[in-house]
Scaffold this motif. Structure first.
Motif, PDB file in Angstrom:
ATOM      1  N   ARG A   1       0.743  -1.338  -0.129  1.00  0.00           N
ATOM      2  CA  ARG A   1      -0.132  -0.045  -0.007  1.00  0.00           C
ATOM      3  C   ARG A   1       0.758   1.248  -0.095  1.00  0.00           C
ATOM      4  NH1 ARG A   1      -2.887  -2.910  -2.075  1.00  0.00           N
ATOM      5  NH2 ARG A   1      -4.345  -4.135  -1.145  1.00  0.00           N
ATOM      6  N   VAL A   2       1.882   1.309   0.767  1.00  0.00           N
ATOM      7  CA  VAL A   2       2.912   2.280   0.658  1.00  0.00           C
ATOM      8  C   VAL A   2       3.462   2.590  -0.972  1.00  0.00           C
ATOM      9  CG1 VAL A   2       5.167   3.219   1.314  1.00  0.00           C
ATOM     10  CG2 VAL A   2       3.401   2.186   3.086  1.00  0.00           C
ATOM     11  N   VAL A   3       3.867   1.560  -1.409  1.00  0.00           N
ATOM     12  CA  VAL A   3       4.349   1.674  -2.920  1.00  0.00           C
ATOM     13  C   VAL A   3       3.194   2.121  -3.715  1.00  0.00           C
ATOM     14  CG1 VAL A   3       5.084   0.321  -4.683  1.00  0.00           C
ATOM     15  CG2 VAL A   3       5.928   0.048  -2.499  1.00  0.00           C
ATOM     16  N   ASP A   4       1.892   1.645  -3.547  1.00  0.00           N
ATOM     17  CA  ASP A   4       0.771   2.227  -4.219  1.00  0.00           C
ATOM     18  C   ASP A   4       0.620   3.660  -4.040  1.00  0.00           C
ATOM     19  OD1 ASP A   4      -0.237   0.026  -5.409  1.00  0.00           O
ATOM     20  OD2 ASP A   4      -2.163  -0.260  -3.956  1.00  0.00           O
ATOM     21  N   PHE A   5       0.636   4.255  -2.685  1.00  0.00           N
ATOM     22  CA  PHE A   5       0.620   5.529  -2.322  1.00  0.00           C
ATOM     23  C   PHE A   5       1.653   6.309  -3.297  1.00  0.00           C
ATOM     24  CE2 PHE A   5       2.040   9.165   0.045  1.00  0.00           C
ATOM     25  CZ  PHE A   5       1.005   9.988  -0.054  1.00  0.00           C
ATOM     26  N   LEU A   6       3.035   6.012  -3.155  1.00  0.00           N
ATOM     27  CA  LEU A   6       4.128   6.769  -3.510  1.00  0.00           C
ATOM     28  C   LEU A   6       3.926   6.814  -5.304  1.00  0.00           C
ATOM     29  CD1 LEU A   6       7.176   5.193  -1.445  1.00  0.00           C
ATOM     30  CD2 LEU A   6       5.849   7.341  -1.469  1.00  0.00           C
ATOM     31  N   ILE A   7       3.533   5.696  -5.916  1.00  0.00           N
ATOM     32  CA  ILE A   7       3.187   5.886  -7.475  1.00  0.00           C
ATOM     33  C   ILE A   7       2.065   6.742  -7.541  1.00  0.00           C
ATOM     34  CG2 ILE A   7       2.442   4.396  -9.303  1.00  0.00           C
ATOM     35  CD1 ILE A   7       3.780   2.002  -8.026  1.00  0.00           C
ATOM     36  N   ILE A   8       0.816   6.692  -6.829  1.00  0.00           N
ATOM     37  CA  ILE A   8      -0.221   7.755  -7.069  1.00  0.00           C
ATOM     38  C   ILE A   8       0.279   8.985  -6.955  1.00  0.00           C
ATOM     39  CG2 ILE A   8      -2.430   8.488  -6.485  1.00  0.00           C
ATOM     40  CD1 ILE A   8      -3.130   5.107  -5.790  1.00  0.00           C
ATOM     41  N   ALA A   9       1.129   9.215  -5.950  1.00  0.00           N
ATOM     42  CA  ALA A   9       1.638  10.637  -5.547  1.00  0.00           C
ATOM     43  C   ALA A   9       2.398  11.032  -6.412  1.00  0.00           C
ATOM     44  CB  ALA A   9       2.026  10.685  -4.146  1.00  0.00           C
ATOM     45  N   PHE A  10       3.386  10.452  -6.887  1.00  0.00           N
ATOM     46  CA  PHE A  10       4.385  10.572  -7.945  1.00  0.00           C
ATOM     47  C   PHE A  10       3.545  11.107  -9.387  1.00  0.00           C
ATOM     48  CE2 PHE A  10       7.577   9.945 -11.454  1.00  0.00           C
ATOM     49  CZ  PHE A  10       8.614  10.842 -10.931  1.00  0.00           C
TER      50      PHE A  10
ATOM     51  N   PHE B   1       1.646  14.121  -9.211  1.00  0.00           N
ATOM     52  CA  PHE B   1       2.668  15.406  -9.122  1.00  0.00           C
ATOM     53  C   PHE B   1       2.992  15.623 -10.501  1.00  0.00           C
ATOM     54  CE2 PHE B   1       7.189  16.098  -9.489  1.00  0.00           C
ATOM     55  CZ  PHE B   1       7.541  17.488  -8.992  1.00  0.00           C
ATOM     56  N   LEU B   2       3.243  14.701 -11.454  1.00  0.00           N
ATOM     57  CA  LEU B   2       3.608  14.822 -12.629  1.00  0.00           C
ATOM     58  C   LEU B   2       2.616  15.539 -13.469  1.00  0.00           C
ATOM     59  CD1 LEU B   2       5.628  11.752 -13.479  1.00  0.00           C
ATOM     60  CD2 LEU B   2       6.547  14.031 -13.323  1.00  0.00           C
ATOM     61  N   PHE B   3       1.481  15.057 -13.294  1.00  0.00           N
ATOM     62  CA  PHE B   3       0.098  15.309 -13.972  1.00  0.00           C
ATOM     63  C   PHE B   3       0.014  17.168 -13.332  1.00  0.00           C
ATOM     64  CE2 PHE B   3      -4.431  16.239 -13.968  1.00  0.00           C
ATOM     65  CZ  PHE B   3      -4.647  16.064 -15.529  1.00  0.00           C
TER      66      PHE B   3
END
Length: 125
Positions: free
Chosen positions: A72-81, A84-86
């Motif tokens: 779930r932490v990896v999920d969150f980091l990918i979604i947050a990144f 951020f890019l968007f």
């Protein structure tokens, strides 16, 4: 009251928010699948064949599944990144649009200045 509610719902911000939530939910499920089915197995393979989803600690009758937490932490980091890019791309478009609008304003100001000079020259004649 119904009229006010319709006006509230019809405003662009509320509709944009609703669309954003729906797209975010769909994007979240895609990222979760990516993490669960692609990224975590690769990380587990690189770390010696560890299956993160089965990592847990038993304390008394409680089972602490910290492997799922890691996913779930990896999920969150990918979604947050991704967000951020968007947002960064959107801000760059807004910046370019603002620069274009400033150029148009400057041209109008130069034209006004030139017309003012011509008017003044005509008055002197």
């Amino acid at each position: 009251m119904l009229k006010d509610f319709k006006a509230f719902i019809a405003r662009g911000n509320v509709l944009d928010l609703a669309v954003g939530i729906i797209i975010g939910a769909a994007f979240s499920s895609i990222v979760s699948s990516l993490v669960d089915n692609v990224i975590m197995p690769l990380i587990g393979l690189l770390m010696g064949g560890i299956d993160f989803s089965s990592l847990s600690i038993i304390v008394g009758d409680a089972v602490i599944e910290y492997g799922i937490f890691i996913q779930r932490v990896v999920d969150f980091l990918i979604i947050a990144f991704s967000i951020f890019l968007f947002i960064r791309v959107i801000n760059s478009f807004k910046k370019k649009q603002a620069e274009t609008e400033e150029e148009v304003v400057e041209e109008i100001d130069e034209q006004t200045k030139l017309l003012t000079e011509i008017r003044d020259l005509l008055k002197e004649m």
